[in-house]
Design a protein around this motif. Structure first.
Motif, short mmCIF file in Angstrom:
data_model
loop_
_atom_site.label_atom_id
_atom_site.label_comp_id
_atom_site.label_asym_id
_atom_site.label_seq_id
_atom_site.Cartn_x
_atom_site.Cartn_y
_atom_site.Cartn_z
N ALA A 240 0.78 -1.25 -0.03
CA ALA A 240 0.21 0.01 -0.07
C ALA A 240 0.81 1.17 -0.08
CB ALA A 240 -1.05 0.05 1.14
N LEU A 241 1.86 1.30 0.91
CA LEU A 241 2.68 2.44 0.73
C LEU A 241 3.56 2.65 -0.79
CD1 LEU A 241 4.57 4.53 2.39
CD2 LEU A 241 6.15 2.71 2.85
N GLY A 242 3.59 1.84 -1.31
CA GLY A 242 4.10 1.95 -2.91
C GLY A 242 3.04 2.68 -3.66
N MET A 243 1.78 2.61 -3.29
CA MET A 243 0.57 3.15 -4.12
C MET A 243 0.07 4.25 -3.36
SD MET A 243 -1.13 -0.43 -4.98
CE MET A 243 -2.04 0.03 -6.32
N ASN A 244 0.94 4.94 -2.45
CA ASN A 244 0.38 6.18 -1.78
C ASN A 244 -0.86 6.13 -0.90
OD1 ASN A 244 0.74 8.70 -1.19
ND2 ASN A 244 -0.67 9.59 -2.85
N PHE A 245 -0.92 4.89 -0.27
CA PHE A 245 -1.88 4.65 0.74
C PHE A 245 -1.12 4.47 2.00
CE2 PHE A 245 -4.49 2.84 -2.78
CZ PHE A 245 -5.87 3.14 -2.25
N PHE A 246 -1.89 4.97 2.95
CA PHE A 246 -1.49 4.98 4.44
C PHE A 246 -2.11 4.18 5.18
CE2 PHE A 246 -1.18 7.57 8.50
CZ PHE A 246 -0.07 6.66 9.13
N CYS A 247 -1.87 3.12 5.77
CA CYS A 247 -2.23 1.95 6.58
C CYS A 247 -2.30 2.36 7.94
CB CYS A 247 -1.79 0.57 6.32
SG CYS A 247 -2.30 -0.13 4.55
N ILE A 248 -3.42 2.16 8.58
CA ILE A 248 -3.77 2.49 10.03
C ILE A 248 -4.08 1.15 10.70
CG2 ILE A 248 -4.85 3.73 12.00
CD1 ILE A 248 -5.23 6.16 9.91
#
Length: 357
Positions: A240-248
Motif C-alpha cells: 500500500a505504501l508504494g501506491m500512496n496509501f497510508f495504513c492504520i
C-alpha cells in the motif's frame, strides 16, 4: 548519516582499515591519527566515569566506539543524529570487522590494504542506504516507550524525540514511523495500569502522529486495516505504501470506532476487514462506520449468507472475492465511485495499478 572517513584502529594504535569518501577534503596522517585515537581511548578506558561520545570540529564530528580489541572511528558531518544510533551502527561495523579479520590482528606482516575493497563493499550500505539508518532510528522508539513505562523519561520527552528524529525523514520513512507508533499506541491500554500515565502516553503518541502527518502530502488515501494475520498486514502495508496509501492498523472494532469518530483528515478513508469470517453483530457495527464515500471492504475466508444479504442492502459494504490478490482490493478501493474526491479517470487508475504490479 554522511560518513566522510572511517577508520578501524587497534588498541595498540595501528590503523587496520581506512575508508575515505570521494567528497572528503581531509588529508590525515593515518599513523599519527591512529596513535592519537588509541591513546585517547586507552585514557578513557582507565577512568570508569569518563566517556567521550564524540570530538567536535568546526564542521564535522569524530565518533568512536570500541569493539573487542579495535576502535571504530567515523568522521561525519553534523546531522543532529541520535548518539545511540551512531554508536549502534559503528558497533555493527566493528563486529563485522572482528568476525572477518580477528585472526589477522596479531599477524605483524599481514597486508591490511588488501582488505579495503572487500570490507568497504560489506559495510558501505550502512551509510549509503538511508533505509538502514531510518530503521535504526525506529528501533529507538520502542526503547523510549519502555523508558516512559518505567518512568525514566516523561511522555513529553517521548513525543519530542519521535518528532525531532523523523520530521525531516523521507516521506515513505515517515509513513513507516507513523505505522510503528500506531502499533505501539494500540498496546498502551494492555501495558499500562496507571490511568494518568496511560492518558499522557496516548496524548504523546497522538501528538507525534499528528506532527509527522503534517509533513506528508495533503492528498493521501487512508486504509484502516483490521487483520488477524500480522504477516499479511505487513505485506499489505508495504504494498500500500508504494501506491500512496497510508495504513492504520487496528486490533478491534472499538479501535476502528475511535478513529472514525475522531477523524479530522480531509482525505477519505476506507476500512479493510481481513479475517476468517465476520459475525452479524460485527458486520452491523462496520456498517455504522461506513458511508458510500468511506466504504468497508470485507476479505473473508468464509462468507456467511447474512453478509451477502447485508451487502445487497448497504452499498457502503463491499465483499471482495475470497482469497484475492492484494491488487484486487486496491482496484476496488480506487474505483472513482468509492473516492469521489479523486478526479483521475479510470484509464489513469489502471495505468497506476499496472505500474505498481
Amino acid at each position: 548519516m554522511i560518513i566522510k572517513e572511517l577508520y578501524v584502529i587497534s588498541k595498540a594504535g595501528l590503523c587496520r582499515f581506512h575508508y575515505k569518501a570521494s567528497f572528503s577534503d581531509y588529508d590525515i596522517d593515518e599513523t599519527l591519527f591512529a596513535g592519537f585515537i588509541a591513546a585517547l581511548q586507552n585514557f578513557t578506558d582507565s577512568m570508569a566515569k569518563v566517556q567521550i561520545e564524540y570530538l567536535a570540529m568546526s564542521e564535522d564530528q569524530i565518533h568512536l566506539v570500541s569493539v573487542s580489541d579495535i576502535i571504530i572511528v567515523a568522521i561525519m558531518s553534523i546531522t543532529g543524529a541520535e548518539q545511540k544510533i551512531i554508536d549502534q551502527l559503528l558497533t555493527f561495523i566493528g563486529k563485522k570487522f572482528v568476525d572477518n579479520y580477528q585472526k589477522y590482528l596479531d599477524r605483524p606482516n599481514f597486508q591490511w590494504d588488501t582488505i579495503v575493497e572487500n570490507f568497504t563493499k560489506q559495510i558501505e550500505f550502512i551509510w549509503a542506504d538511508k533505509e538502514v539508518y531510518e530503521e535504526a532510528k525506529r528501533g529507538l522508539i520502542t526503547e523510549l516507550f519502555d523508558k516512559v513505562i518505567r518512568k525514566q523519561i516523561s511522555p513529553e520527552i517521548l513525543q519530542w524525540k519521535i518528532t525531532s528524529l523523523f520530521i525531516n525523514s523521507p516521506q515513505n520513512e515517515i509513513v513507516k514511523t507513523i505505522d510503528k507508533v500506531q502499533k505501539l499506541h494500540v498496546m498502551v491500554s494492555r501495558l499500562i495500569t496507571d490511568p494518568i500515565l496511560e492518558s499522557e502516553i496516548n496524548e504523546s503518541f497522538n501528538k507525534s502522529i499528528d506532527d509527522l502527518s503534517k509533513a506528508l502530502p495533503k492528498k493521501r488515501r487512508f486504509l484502516i486495516v483490521y487483520c488477524e494475520d500480522s504477516i499479511m498486514y505487513d505485506i499489505i502495508f508495504n504494498k500500500a505504501l508504494g501506491m500512496n496509501f497510508f495504513c492504520i492498523p487496528v486490533r478491534s472494532l472499538t479501535d476502528i470506532g475511535g478513529i472514525v469518530y475522531n477523524w479530522s483528515e480531509e482525505s477519505p478513508y476506507s476500512i479493510l476487514y481481513l479475517a476468517n469470517t465476520v459475525s452479524e453483530e460485527d458486520l452491523q457495527t462496520l456498517g455504522q462506520y461506513s458511508t458510500p464515500e468511506k466504504r468497508t471492504y470485507l476479505w473473508l475466508e468464509e462468507i456467511p449468507t447474512f453478509a451477502i444479504n447485508y451487502r445487497l442492502k448497504h452499498a457502503s459494504i463491499v465483499i471482495v472475492k475470497q482469497k484475492p490478490e492484494f491488487i484486487d482490493i486496491i482496484q476496488e478501493v480506487l474505483k472513482e465511485k468509492d473516492i469521489k474526491s479523486e478526479k483521475t479517470s479510470s484509464d489513469s487508475e489502471s495505468a497506476i495499478l499496472q505500474t505498481s504490479e
